[in-house]
Design a protein around this motif. Structure first.
Motif: not given
Lengths: 353, 258
Positions: B241-243, B250-251, B253-256
């Motif tokens: 969740f951080s790195n 990452e996409d 998790i960040s909704g992208r």
């Protein structure tokens, strides 16, 4: 919703509009019934059926016309659909009520303790008296044996089809069950006659009748049980399997108890269906005036066959006896249904807190 | 009593359709591992392969190895019924047995397996209900039907039912997706308690939930609709969740995503 006086014209853009009063459908029904019978009387029609049909047509058309005038086109369509449903309901109930009424009115004359506890032994058919004890015994025994044979086989077949069956075999079984559902009862009787009686040389007996009734009952049990088992949510099976319960115990302890109410109802309907069968009984059990408690040898009577035979005699007393036996048969089936409903309610999945 | 799960080269099929492809991972004992990923990526299918529930679905088939400590669940002499006694499961929708009382629901696993002593049963039922944080709410109405409870209570009843048979591993398939936030909190607290005793694997669509309850998180994805799902990465939840080491994670998790 506000109900506006019927004279108001609805302002455009408001939600309120003119509505007929709540008693309108009932009033219309009464009016068209009166109109139907009045016209029928005036035209001198004897058949009350014609009066009724006329009233039904008045009701449907009148509802449409008046609603269109008062409420508008869309509401008229709604009301015409509702009124057709009501008319169909009435058409379906009339024969049922008429049948029940006729049987009760004519059957109750002879139906008493004596009638239920005596046979026709040694009785001249032309005189009153006699009873149906021997036929009740026959029906009970034949139906009981048929149920004992058909229910286990039918239940297990349904379990196979729903829980295990896949592929060609299951499809073939389903197909043949469907075919069996359509077998006329006389054919089932002839089949047992040609095997059990003619090939194996057995004489007529209540049990031979049970065999034919089993053939008729089995597909009904399979079909209704299958539908009930399909209604059991898959989640319950998975929950049980995920606890490490073997499949057969899952079926026995989770699936069947959940469906038991519906299964019981289906079995009882099947029992009711075969209790009224005449043709195979006539071929295989032959009927008798005497009490025969042994279903495995010699002729036996049965209620539907008794009704048929008494009716064929054609004397006023035998007519009375036929109606009395018919009433007994209806009551027998009704009691079975009530018992089934009680079991279904008692065993149904519980929802209370 | 909790066991380690070691999956290697696992693919699962529905008929000829490959639902998940070549998954390998290790699930640590006495920890919570969360599976996240978009709908249809095979998280639930993968979860169901871990106690051989996948093959209950018509056409379900599995290739590869799942080692529970040193036993292969898909070994030729392994009894799936025994596997499911060792690896318990809680489903998305609460599914208590409608014909049974609360007590009977909890006792169902033991009773239907026939592996219990009558005098122990009361104790086991109480212990399991306490383990599921439900005892105080239902102790006065154990003989009432389980379907009369609220959704959250029913789900905890299902958890009590699952832990009553003392499994080594507890699989949870979106256990909170049908529940309100308060019931969800109750179940998340419960997961925190249960991981002292069991190895827990949880599928969730709620990433905050994954972050809150899990020690390790696995991200699943599929390349396109109709393609099999794949494991993208598995790591400490904090790192995911951080790195995360993969861009797709990452996409997502960040909704992208997409």
């Amino acid at each position: 919703m506000d109900r506006q006086p019927a004279t108001d014209t609805p302002a455009p853009g408001t939600l309120a509009h003119r509505r007929m009063p709540r008693w309108a459908p009932a009033g219309l029904a009464l009016a068209s019934a009166a109109l139907g019978s009045g016209l029928g009387l005036a035209a001198g029609w004897h058949s009350k059926v014609q009066w009724g049909l006329l009233a039904a047509i008045f009701f449907v058309l009148g509802t449409y016309a008046i609603t269109t005038a008062v409420e508008g086109k869309r509401q008229a369509k709604d009301r015409i659909a509702t009124s057709i449903v009501w008319v169909c309901f009435a058409l379906a109930v009339v024969p049922l009520a008429s049948l029940t009424w006729t049987t009760v009115a004519r059957g109750v004359k002879v139906l008493d303790g004596y009638f239920l506890s005596h046979s026709m032994a040694g009785l001249n058919q032309m005189v009153p008296g006699g009873g149906i004890y021997h036929a009740i015994i026959g029906t009970l025994e034949q139906v009981a044996f048929a149920t004992l044979m058909a229910v286990p086989v039918g239940l297990l077949t349904a379990i196979y089809l729903v829980e295990y069956g896949k592929g060609r075999l299951a499809k073939a079984v389903t197909f043949f069950v469907d075919v069996m559902t359509g077998i006329p009862s006389i054919v089932a009787g002839l089949f047992i006659l040609s095997t059990w009686v003619l090939t194996f040389g057995m004489g007529p007996s209540g049990f031979a009748g049970s065999l034919a009734l089993t053939i008729l009952m089995m597909p009904i049990v399979v079909r209704s049980t299958e539908e009930m088992l399909k209604l059991v949510p898959n989640e319950l099976r998975e929950a049980s399997l995920a606890l490490g319960v073997p499949k057969w115990r899952t079926i026995l302890k989770v699936v069947l108890p959940t469906a038991i109410g519906g299964i019981t109802t289906g079995v009882m309907l099947a029992v009711a269906r075969i209790a009224g069968e005449t043709a195979p009984v006539m071929l295989l059990v032959l009927g008798s005036s005497f009490i025969n408690n042994d279903p495995f040898s010699d002729e036996q009577a049965s209620l539907p066959l008794y009704v048929y035979q008494e009716y064929m005699l054609g004397t006023p007393y035998s007519y009375d006896r036929a109606w009395g036996a018919a009433l007994t048969l209806i009551m027998f089936v009704m009691i079975l249904n009530l018992v089934a409903r009680a079991i279904a309610r008692w065993k149904a999945p519980k929802t209370g807190r | 009593m909790a066991k380690r799960i070691d999956v290697s080269g696992l693919s699962a099929f529905y008929g000829s359709h490959r639902a998940i492809d070549d998954i390998s991972m290790t699930v640590e004992p006495r920890s919570v591992t969360a599976f996240i990923g978009p709908s249809g990526c095979g998280k639930s299918t993968f979860l169901r392969t871990l106690n051989r529930m996948h093959e209950v679905t018509p056409g379900g088939r599995v290739e590869g190895k799942v080692m529970l400590d040193d036993e292969n669940l898909y070994g030729s002499s392994v009894d799936p019924v025994a596997v499911r006694r060792t690896v318990g499961m809680v489903f998305q929708r609460p599914n208590p047995f409608p014909t049974m009382s609360i007590y009977d629901n909890v006792a169902a696993g033991l009773r239907l397996n026939g592996s219990y002593k009558k005098r122990d049963l009361d104790g086991i039922v109480e212990k399991s209900l306490q383990g599921a944080n439900l005892w105080n709410e239902v102790k006065d109405r154990l003989n009432k039907p389980g379907s009369g409870l609220s959704g959250g209570q029913q789900q905890r009843l299902c958890i009590a039912r699952a832990i009553a048979v003392e499994p080594q591993v507890l699989l949870m398939d979106e256990p909170c997706s049908a529940l309100d936030p308060i019931s969800t909190l109750a179940i998340e607290d419960l997961i925190g308690d249960l991981k002292e005793r069991f190895t827990i694997v949880i599928v969730t669509h709620n990433m905050q939930q994954a972050a809150r309850v899990s020690d390790r998180t696995a991200f699943f994805n599929l390349e396109a609709v109709g393609k099999p799902g794949k494991l993208i990465e598995i790591d400490e939840t904090e790192r995911i969740f951080s790195n995360p080491s993969v861009q797709a994670t990452e996409d997502y998790i960040s909704g992208r995503f997409g």
